[in-house]
Design a protein around this motif. Structure first.
Motif, PDB file in Angstrom:
ATOM      1  N   GLU A  18      38.758  62.591  64.360  1.00 32.15           N
ATOM      2  CA  GLU A  18      40.027  62.844  63.682  1.00 32.15           C
ATOM      3  C   GLU A  18      40.891  61.602  63.838  1.00 32.15           C
ATOM      4  O   GLU A  18      40.995  61.040  64.931  1.00 32.15           O
ATOM      5  CB  GLU A  18      40.719  64.065  64.280  1.00 32.15           C
ATOM      6  CG  GLU A  18      41.895  64.513  63.470  1.00 32.15           C
ATOM      7  CD  GLU A  18      42.443  65.845  63.945  1.00 32.15           C
ATOM      8  OE1 GLU A  18      43.615  66.108  63.657  1.00 32.15           O
ATOM      9  OE2 GLU A  18      41.718  66.611  64.598  1.00 32.15           O
ATOM     10  N   GLU A  29      41.053  62.214  68.232  1.00 32.11           N
ATOM     11  CA  GLU A  29      40.306  63.337  68.803  1.00 32.11           C
ATOM     12  C   GLU A  29      38.892  63.348  68.239  1.00 32.11           C
ATOM     13  O   GLU A  29      38.670  62.982  67.093  1.00 32.11           O
ATOM     14  CB  GLU A  29      41.009  64.648  68.466  1.00 32.11           C
ATOM     15  CG  GLU A  29      40.398  65.855  69.131  1.00 32.11           C
ATOM     16  CD  GLU A  29      41.224  67.108  68.918  1.00 32.11           C
ATOM     17  OE1 GLU A  29      41.827  67.577  69.886  1.00 32.11           O
ATOM     18  OE2 GLU A  29      41.270  67.595  67.777  1.00 32.11           O
ATOM     19  N   PRO A  31      35.994  66.061  67.513  1.00 29.06           N
ATOM     20  CA  PRO A  31      35.453  67.419  67.472  1.00 29.06           C
ATOM     21  C   PRO A  31      34.001  67.398  66.979  1.00 29.06           C
ATOM     22  O   PRO A  31      33.535  66.409  66.434  1.00 29.06           O
ATOM     23  CB  PRO A  31      36.342  68.140  66.459  1.00 29.06           C
ATOM     24  CG  PRO A  31      37.005  67.069  65.666  1.00 29.06           C
ATOM     25  CD  PRO A  31      36.793  65.765  66.360  1.00 29.06           C
ATOM     26  N   ARG A  42      39.822  62.837  58.795  1.00 29.00           N
ATOM     27  CA  ARG A  42      38.639  62.687  59.633  1.00 29.00           C
ATOM     28  C   ARG A  42      37.543  61.927  58.906  1.00 29.00           C
ATOM     29  O   ARG A  42      37.575  61.770  57.700  1.00 29.00           O
ATOM     30  CB  ARG A  42      38.122  64.046  60.062  1.00 29.00           C
ATOM     31  CG  ARG A  42      37.763  64.924  58.886  1.00 29.00           C
ATOM     32  CD  ARG A  42      37.396  66.295  59.344  1.00 29.00           C
ATOM     33  NE  ARG A  42      37.174  67.172  58.207  1.00 29.00           N
ATOM     34  CZ  ARG A  42      36.949  68.441  58.320  1.00 29.00           C
ATOM     35  NH1 ARG A  42      36.902  68.994  59.502  1.00 29.00           N
ATOM     36  NH2 ARG A  42      36.760  69.169  57.258  1.00 29.00           N
ATOM     37  N   VAL A  58      39.282  58.668  74.146  1.00 29.83           N
ATOM     38  CA  VAL A  58      39.724  59.501  73.021  1.00 29.83           C
ATOM     39  C   VAL A  58      39.555  60.962  73.436  1.00 29.83           C
ATOM     40  O   VAL A  58      38.544  61.338  74.029  1.00 29.83           O
ATOM     41  CB  VAL A  58      38.922  59.184  71.735  1.00 29.83           C
ATOM     42  CG1 VAL A  58      39.307  60.123  70.609  1.00 29.83           C
ATOM     43  CG2 VAL A  58      39.152  57.738  71.319  1.00 29.83           C
ATOM     44  N   ARG A  59      40.558  61.760  73.137  1.00 29.38           N
ATOM     45  CA  ARG A  59      40.592  63.172  73.544  1.00 29.38           C
ATOM     46  C   ARG A  59      39.442  63.969  72.913  1.00 29.38           C
ATOM     47  O   ARG A  59      39.120  63.798  71.747  1.00 29.38           O
ATOM     48  CB  ARG A  59      41.938  63.752  73.124  1.00 29.38           C
ATOM     49  CG  ARG A  59      42.148  65.200  73.489  1.00 29.38           C
ATOM     50  CD  ARG A  59      43.511  65.677  73.073  1.00 29.38           C
ATOM     51  NE  ARG A  59      43.616  65.677  71.611  1.00 29.38           N
ATOM     52  CZ  ARG A  59      44.715  65.370  70.951  1.00 29.38           C
ATOM     53  NH1 ARG A  59      45.804  65.037  71.587  1.00 29.38           N
ATOM     54  NH2 ARG A  59      44.743  65.411  69.632  1.00 29.38           N
ATOM     55  N   ALA A  60      38.846  64.853  73.688  1.00 34.09           N
ATOM     56  CA  ALA A  60      37.834  65.783  73.198  1.00 34.09           C
ATOM     57  C   ALA A  60      38.538  67.040  72.683  1.00 34.09           C
ATOM     58  O   ALA A  60      39.519  67.496  73.274  1.00 34.09           O
ATOM     59  CB  ALA A  60      36.865  66.159  74.303  1.00 34.09           C
ATOM     60  N   CYS A  61      38.054  67.588  71.603  1.00 37.57           N
ATOM     61  CA  CYS A  61      38.619  68.828  71.056  1.00 37.57           C
ATOM     62  C   CYS A  61      38.508  69.936  72.106  1.00 37.57           C
ATOM     63  O   CYS A  61      37.452  70.139  72.705  1.00 37.57           O
ATOM     64  CB  CYS A  61      37.855  69.216  69.790  1.00 37.57           C
ATOM     65  SG  CYS A  61      38.377  70.791  69.092  1.00 37.57           S
ATOM     66  N   THR A  62      39.600  70.649  72.321  1.00 38.74           N
ATOM     67  CA  THR A  62      39.601  71.711  73.330  1.00 38.74           C
ATOM     68  C   THR A  62      38.965  73.001  72.815  1.00 38.74           C
ATOM     69  O   THR A  62      38.715  73.917  73.600  1.00 38.74           O
ATOM     70  CB  THR A  62      41.034  72.008  73.806  1.00 38.74           C
ATOM     71  OG1 THR A  62      41.837  72.368  72.684  1.00 38.74           O
ATOM     72  CG2 THR A  62      41.629  70.791  74.502  1.00 38.74           C
TER      73      THR A  62
END
Length: 74
Positions: A18, A29, A31, A42, A58-62
């Motif tokens: 994303e 992010e 995902p 995306r 980079v943040r992982a999708c929660t």
């Protein structure tokens, strides 16, 4: 007619990134490809790039937890 549309639909990617808003549209992010919570900005990425992005911060999708799927441990 609907059946033909489903057959012609491109295959969903395994991993996506994303993108943010603004100059350069930085990744925000990662995902999984089928995640219901993925945003509209995306692009598909290969598995290796998804792993690289996650390990670089980079943040992982929660919701779909791609870090667990890719076996990236803290």
């Amino acid at each position: 007619m609907r059946e033909q549309g489903r057959k012609n639909r491109p295959q969903e990617p395994d991993w996506i990134v994303e993108l943010g808003i603004g100059n350069g549209r930085p990744p925000i992010e990662v995902p999984a490809g089928g995640c219901y919570a993925a945003g509209k900005r995306r692009r598909p990425v290969p598995r290796d790039e998804a792993r690289r992005l996650l390990t670089s911060g980079v943040r992982a999708c929660t919701h779909c937890k791609p870090d667990a799927q890719l076996r990236i441990l803290d």
